[in-house]
Scaffold this motif. Sequence first.
Motif, PDB file in Angstrom:
ATOM      1  N   LEU A 130     153.486 106.986 135.531  1.00 45.47           N
ATOM      2  CA  LEU A 130     152.618 105.816 135.435  1.00 45.47           C
ATOM      3  C   LEU A 130     151.516 105.944 136.472  1.00 45.47           C
ATOM      4  O   LEU A 130     151.785 106.155 137.659  1.00 45.47           O
ATOM      5  N   VAL A 131     150.264 105.817 136.015  1.00 45.28           N
ATOM      6  CA  VAL A 131     149.120 105.919 136.917  1.00 45.28           C
ATOM      7  C   VAL A 131     148.319 104.626 136.854  1.00 45.28           C
ATOM      8  O   VAL A 131     148.439 103.848 135.916  1.00 45.28           O
ATOM      9  N   GLY A 132     147.493 104.419 137.861  1.00 44.63           N
ATOM     10  CA  GLY A 132     146.666 103.225 137.920  1.00 44.63           C
ATOM     11  C   GLY A 132     146.565 102.726 139.348  1.00 44.63           C
ATOM     12  O   GLY A 132     147.264 103.193 140.243  1.00 44.63           O
ATOM     13  N   LEU A 133     145.677 101.772 139.558  1.00 48.57           N
ATOM     14  CA  LEU A 133     145.495 101.197 140.890  1.00 48.57           C
ATOM     15  C   LEU A 133     146.721 100.389 141.306  1.00 48.57           C
ATOM     16  O   LEU A 133     147.504  99.936 140.463  1.00 48.57           O
ATOM     17  N   ARG A 134     146.842 100.187 142.603  1.00 47.60           N
ATOM     18  CA  ARG A 134     147.910  99.346 143.113  1.00 47.60           C
ATOM     19  C   ARG A 134     147.793  97.945 142.517  1.00 47.60           C
ATOM     20  O   ARG A 134     146.696  97.405 142.377  1.00 47.60           O
ATOM     21  N   GLY A 135     148.941  97.392 142.130  1.00 47.57           N
ATOM     22  CA  GLY A 135     148.930  96.065 141.530  1.00 47.57           C
ATOM     23  C   GLY A 135     148.916  96.092 140.013  1.00 47.57           C
ATOM     24  O   GLY A 135     148.926  95.046 139.379  1.00 47.57           O
ATOM     25  N   ALA A 136     148.928  97.301 139.425  1.00 50.32           N
ATOM     26  CA  ALA A 136     148.913  97.387 137.959  1.00 50.32           C
ATOM     27  C   ALA A 136     150.295  97.177 137.361  1.00 50.32           C
ATOM     28  O   ALA A 136     150.423  96.909 136.168  1.00 50.32           O
ATOM     29  N   GLY A 137     151.352  97.319 138.194  1.00 49.45           N
ATOM     30  CA  GLY A 137     152.713  97.135 137.688  1.00 49.45           C
ATOM     31  C   GLY A 137     153.516  98.413 137.620  1.00 49.45           C
ATOM     32  O   GLY A 137     154.566  98.453 136.967  1.00 49.45           O
ATOM     33  N   LYS A 138     153.062  99.469 138.286  1.00 49.74           N
ATOM     34  CA  LYS A 138     153.740 100.767 138.187  1.00 49.74           C
ATOM     35  C   LYS A 138     155.181 100.708 138.692  1.00 49.74           C
ATOM     36  O   LYS A 138     156.090 101.238 138.041  1.00 49.74           O
ATOM     37  N   THR A 139     155.392 100.064 139.845  1.00 50.28           N
ATOM     38  CA  THR A 139     156.740 100.012 140.411  1.00 50.28           C
ATOM     39  C   THR A 139     157.635  99.078 139.604  1.00 50.28           C
ATOM     40  O   THR A 139     158.762  99.433 139.237  1.00 50.28           O
ATOM     41  N   THR A 140     157.147  97.884 139.310  1.00 49.88           N
ATOM     42  CA  THR A 140     157.955  96.902 138.573  1.00 49.88           C
ATOM     43  C   THR A 140     158.335  97.437 137.196  1.00 49.88           C
ATOM     44  O   THR A 140     159.527  97.462 136.822  1.00 49.88           O
ATOM     45  N   LEU A 141     157.348  97.872 136.428  1.00 53.37           N
ATOM     46  CA  LEU A 141     157.625  98.362 135.077  1.00 53.37           C
ATOM     47  C   LEU A 141     158.343  99.705 135.103  1.00 53.37           C
ATOM     48  O   LEU A 141     159.172  99.995 134.237  1.00 53.37           O
ATOM     49  N   GLY A 142     158.006 100.515 136.094  1.00 56.93           N
ATOM     50  CA  GLY A 142     158.647 101.825 136.198  1.00 56.93           C
ATOM     51  C   GLY A 142     160.143 101.713 136.412  1.00 56.93           C
ATOM     52  O   GLY A 142     160.940 102.440 135.782  1.00 56.93           O
ATOM     53  N   ARG A 143     160.578 100.806 137.303  1.00 59.20           N
ATOM     54  CA  ARG A 143     162.012 100.622 137.546  1.00 59.20           C
ATOM     55  C   ARG A 143     162.721 100.131 136.293  1.00 59.20           C
ATOM     56  O   ARG A 143     163.807 100.621 135.932  1.00 59.20           O
ATOM     57  N   LEU A 144     162.109  99.164 135.619  1.00 57.61           N
ATOM     58  CA  LEU A 144     162.730  98.610 134.410  1.00 57.61           C
ATOM     59  C   LEU A 144     162.819  99.663 133.309  1.00 57.61           C
ATOM     60  O   LEU A 144     163.842  99.765 132.617  1.00 57.61           O
ATOM     61  N   LEU A 145     161.750 100.435 133.129  1.00 56.31           N
ATOM     62  CA  LEU A 145     161.750 101.472 132.097  1.00 56.31           C
ATOM     63  C   LEU A 145     162.794 102.543 132.403  1.00 56.31           C
ATOM     64  O   LEU A 145     163.505 103.012 131.513  1.00 56.31           O
ATOM     65  N   ASP A 147     165.556 102.145 134.083  1.00 57.36           N
ATOM     66  CA  ASP A 147     166.882 101.576 133.809  1.00 57.36           C
ATOM     67  C   ASP A 147     167.186 101.608 132.314  1.00 57.36           C
ATOM     68  O   ASP A 147     168.296 101.955 131.897  1.00 57.36           O
ATOM     69  N   GLU A 148     166.181 101.267 131.499  1.00 58.41           N
ATOM     70  CA  GLU A 148     166.375 101.283 130.043  1.00 58.41           C
ATOM     71  C   GLU A 148     166.688 102.686 129.540  1.00 58.41           C
ATOM     72  O   GLU A 148     167.524 102.874 128.656  1.00 58.41           O
ATOM     73  N   LEU A 149     165.983 103.678 130.092  1.00 58.45           N
ATOM     74  CA  LEU A 149     166.147 105.064 129.636  1.00 58.45           C
ATOM     75  C   LEU A 149     167.305 105.766 130.330  1.00 58.45           C
ATOM     76  O   LEU A 149     167.646 106.902 129.975  1.00 58.45           O
ATOM     77  N   ASP A 150     167.863 105.099 131.356  1.00 58.23           N
ATOM     78  CA  ASP A 150     168.958 105.665 132.143  1.00 58.23           C
ATOM     79  C   ASP A 150     168.551 106.996 132.790  1.00 58.23           C
ATOM     80  O   ASP A 150     169.255 108.002 132.711  1.00 58.23           O
ATOM     81  N   VAL A 151     167.366 106.972 133.403  1.00 61.59           N
ATOM     82  CA  VAL A 151     166.864 108.139 134.138  1.00 61.59           C
ATOM     83  C   VAL A 151     166.454 107.680 135.533  1.00 61.59           C
ATOM     84  O   VAL A 151     166.263 106.488 135.782  1.00 61.59           O
ATOM     85  N   PRO A 152     166.304 108.598 136.488  1.00 63.72           N
ATOM     86  CA  PRO A 152     165.898 108.203 137.837  1.00 63.72           C
ATOM     87  C   PRO A 152     164.484 107.629 137.853  1.00 63.72           C
ATOM     88  O   PRO A 152     163.621 108.037 137.065  1.00 63.72           O
ATOM     89  N   PHE A 153     164.278 106.662 138.753  1.00 68.66           N
ATOM     90  CA  PHE A 153     162.938 106.165 139.030  1.00 68.66           C
ATOM     91  C   PHE A 153     162.478 106.785 140.341  1.00 68.66           C
ATOM     92  O   PHE A 153     163.177 106.720 141.357  1.00 68.66           O
ATOM     93  N   VAL A 154     161.297 107.406 140.333  1.00 71.70           N
ATOM     94  CA  VAL A 154     160.783 108.099 141.512  1.00 71.70           C
ATOM     95  C   VAL A 154     159.446 107.498 141.893  1.00 71.70           C
ATOM     96  O   VAL A 154     158.497 107.533 141.103  1.00 71.70           O
TER      97      VAL A 154
END
Length: 297
Positions: A130-145, A147-154
Amino acid sequence: MDMHTDQAHERQVSQRDPFLTVLGERVRSLRARKGWARRALALVSDVSERHLANLEAGVGNPSVLVLRQVARALDCELLDLLGDEEAHLPERLLIRELLQGRDDAELRRARLALAGLYGQPGQRHSRIALVGLRGAGKTTLGRLLADELDVPFVELNREIERVAGCGLSEIHNLLGPLAYRRYERRALEEVIQLYPDAVIAAPGGLVSDPATLNLLLSHCCTAWLRTTPAEHMRRVIEQGDLRPMAGNAEAMDDLRRILSERAPFYGKADVTVDTGGKTVPEALSTLREALQLGKGG
């Protein structure tokens, strides 16, 4: 040439700046490739033979305008005079000539073809970045995605700190932006090696380094999370970072400028997801659908 002249010449040669020496050799080499005498280059570039002689000897100190005149006369870019030796390899020059004058869509097709040759397309879609400026939702959406895919979030920022052995502010303040870019590239390389499946939140400025961006695009399915500058600012402040509040009007102008400059590079992602005005579940659903389409699913 008398003894004093010989000594003066030897002293001048011994004091040559290594950069100017390489620059002079490059001008001489490009002139030779054209098959021109120095006089011919002087006529075409409107730079005196004496000035060119000093330039090629590595004892001149040419202005940028003079270098631009010489580059135009030699039918090359200014960077060709200043770049490294690899830029002058015949195959690189031939490839660049093929790309000269192509529009952005044609250049994109060429880049994707090269990525197909030298990347790892079989593994690319198993990593999502996930790319984009800070505040776009990369961390929030990245963690949720993740968890859904059952893969590590980095979160790549944390990996940069691990590789550097210190915090991001220390890297920037003590070591400088060039060191940060080196650690960023090394951290991404390690993440790609360690995680065949993952969701990666990339730093907002990663796209400013073409080599690192190419690495990301070649090894990950990428999504640009996009929203308005005002929404970026609001989310950052809501995260507890009050620094943007100081001189808010100027900060907003800077943010708009940064977003405008980076947008063409963020736009190289496989998919673009607008997170503005959406709840977190809505944005996650939009991201999931976009990624499925981007993967050809």
